[in-house]
Design an enzyme around this catalytic site. Structure first.
Site, PDB file in Angstrom:
ATOM      1  CG  ASN A 116      -0.394   0.736   2.401  1.00  0.00           C
ATOM      2  OD1 ASN A 116      -0.479   1.961   2.501  1.00  0.00           O
ATOM      3  ND2 ASN A 116       0.221  -0.013   3.333  1.00  0.00           N
ATOM      4  CG  PHE A 120      -0.551   9.022   7.191  1.00  0.00           C
ATOM      5  CD1 PHE A 120      -0.456   7.653   7.398  1.00  0.00           C
ATOM      6  CD2 PHE A 120       0.414   9.834   7.765  1.00  0.00           C
ATOM      7  CE1 PHE A 120       0.575   7.105   8.159  1.00  0.00           C
ATOM      8  CE2 PHE A 120       1.444   9.309   8.540  1.00  0.00           C
ATOM      9  CZ  PHE A 120       1.538   7.942   8.728  1.00  0.00           C
ATOM     10  CB  SER A 181       3.844   5.457   7.422  1.00  0.00           C
ATOM     11  OG  SER A 181       3.365   5.345   6.087  1.00  0.00           O
ATOM     12  CG  ASN A 183       3.087   4.397   1.966  1.00  0.00           C
ATOM     13  OD1 ASN A 183       3.896   4.084   1.110  1.00  0.00           O
ATOM     14  ND2 ASN A 183       2.354   3.518   2.623  1.00  0.00           N
ATOM     15  CB  THR A 184       3.951  10.586   5.099  1.00  0.00           C
ATOM     16  OG1 THR A 184       2.580  10.176   5.135  1.00  0.00           O
ATOM     17  CG2 THR A 184       4.022  12.090   5.291  1.00  0.00           C
ATOM     18  CE  LYS A 216       2.414   0.033  12.919  1.00  0.00           C
ATOM     19  NZ  LYS A 216       1.005   0.002  12.445  1.00  0.00           N
ATOM     20  CG  ASN A 245       4.398   1.250   9.733  1.00  0.00           C
ATOM     21  OD1 ASN A 245       3.643   0.877   8.840  1.00  0.00           O
ATOM     22  ND2 ASN A 245       4.262   2.437  10.305  1.00  0.00           N
TER      23      ASN A 245
END
Length: 333
Positions: A116, A120, A181, A183-184, A216, A245
């Site tokens: 993915n 967010f 994460s 993805n940011t 996390k 994560n």
């Protein structure tokens, strides 16, 4: 130990995976819509021997729903009915944001994996707070995962997290600080010593009732980097850790899609990180990553996890996995 496929795997999953022309995010959205209609319950699934007390919170069982499944808390009445002993919503950001461009969610069924790059996507902390207030208390503890808004530069990250923390403080049993994460853009830099010290220090100053704050961690950190992160967590009074994560590595999966990988291929590395952080910190750990069977739960607990969370395994195996996981924690008690 593996079990034969149940009704979900044989009958429900094939239908779900074909919805929307096979688009994984369309399936996810429709499933949340259906689950949002489930009536509330005052009972938690808590068979004898399942209950746990971790970082001062009483959990009816040790199996939780990981952040990312129900970011905006739209189906919160359903998860306790499916057997989860706690639920983590989010990751939520201070500013509402649409996330990255679609498509951004990809399934790999032979490997029981997902990639993915959602980014967010959520309605923001104020909208989540309003929904939680309207819903009222759940029969299980609610965790809230906090992240940085994409529009906020790293220099403003601390205030961004603190704003969400303040807004949601009364609704959360514990808070997870998501600095891992992939993805940011720039988010993982917040795992560095200076950034993390400033962020955790600011959250500690706002933590008027001493609610548990967890961090996390990413599975892609070296042992040295993890050790430095743990030093900061211990110095700042963090109550526990969530490991791990998603990963930017691609063990066992061939794809050019960018984003974070979750599911069965992540299990070996997630176990390594859980074992390392539990031993080196002595803090309670929520183990997450690659849990697709009761045996995976047992291995997580043996590695040092106090609680576990499901995400991708739940997508592939459905509600039966939740009950199997709870049973595994009872056997390990």
């Amino acid at each position: 130990m593996t079990s034969s496929p149940g009704g979900y795997e044989r009958l429900v999953r094939p239908v779900l995976f074909r919805l929307g022309g096979g688009d994984a995010e369309t399936v996810h959205e429709r499933t949340l819509h259906w689950l949002s209609r489930v009536p509330s319950t005052k009972r938690a699934y808590s068979p004898p021997g399942a209950r746990r007390t971790v970082f001062g919170i009483d959990f009816p069982n040790a199996v939780g729903l990981a952040a990312g499944m129900d970011k905006d808390g739209r189906a919160l009445r359903a998860w306790p009915r499916l057997g989860f002993g706690f639920v983590e919503v989010g990751t939520v950001t201070w500013h509402p944001q649409p996330g990255n461009d679609r498509p951004r969610l990809f399934r790999f069924p032979p490997q029981e994996a997902i990639v993915n790059r959602m980014g967010f996507n959520n309605g923001g902390a104020r909208a989540l707070s309003a929904r939680l207030k309207a819903l009222g208390p759940l029969p299980v503890p609610l965790g809230i995962s906090l992240g940085k808004s994409k529009v906020t530069p790293l220099t403003g990250a601390v205030e961004d997290y603190v704003s969400s923390f303040r807004q949601l403080y009364d609704q959360g049993a514990y808070f997870a600080v998501n600095v891992s994460s992939p993805n940011t853009p720039g988010l993982r830099e917040l795992q560095d010593k200076a950034h993390l010290t400033a962020l955790l220090g600011a959250l500690h100053a706002e933590n008027r009732a001493g609610k548990p704050v967890l961090v996390k961690v990413a599975p892609d950190l070296t042992d040295a980097a993890l050790g430095e992160l743990l030093d900061v967590c211990l110095a700042q009074g963090v109550a526990g850790l969530i490991a791990t994560n998603t990963t930017v590595a691609r063990p066992g999966v061939t794809t050019t899609e960018t984003g974070g990988l979750s599911g069965r291929p992540l299990a070996p590395r997630a176990l390594e990180v859980v074992r390392f952080v539990a031993k080196e910190s002595g803090l309670p750990v929520i183990g997450v990553g690659g849990i697709t069977s009761a045996d995976d739960v047992t291995r997580m607990l043996e590695a040092g996890a106090s609680l576990v969370q499901l995400y991708t395994g739940f997508i592939y195996h459905g509600p039966r996995l939740v009950k199997q996981a709870v049973h595994a924690t009872r056997e390990h008690a």
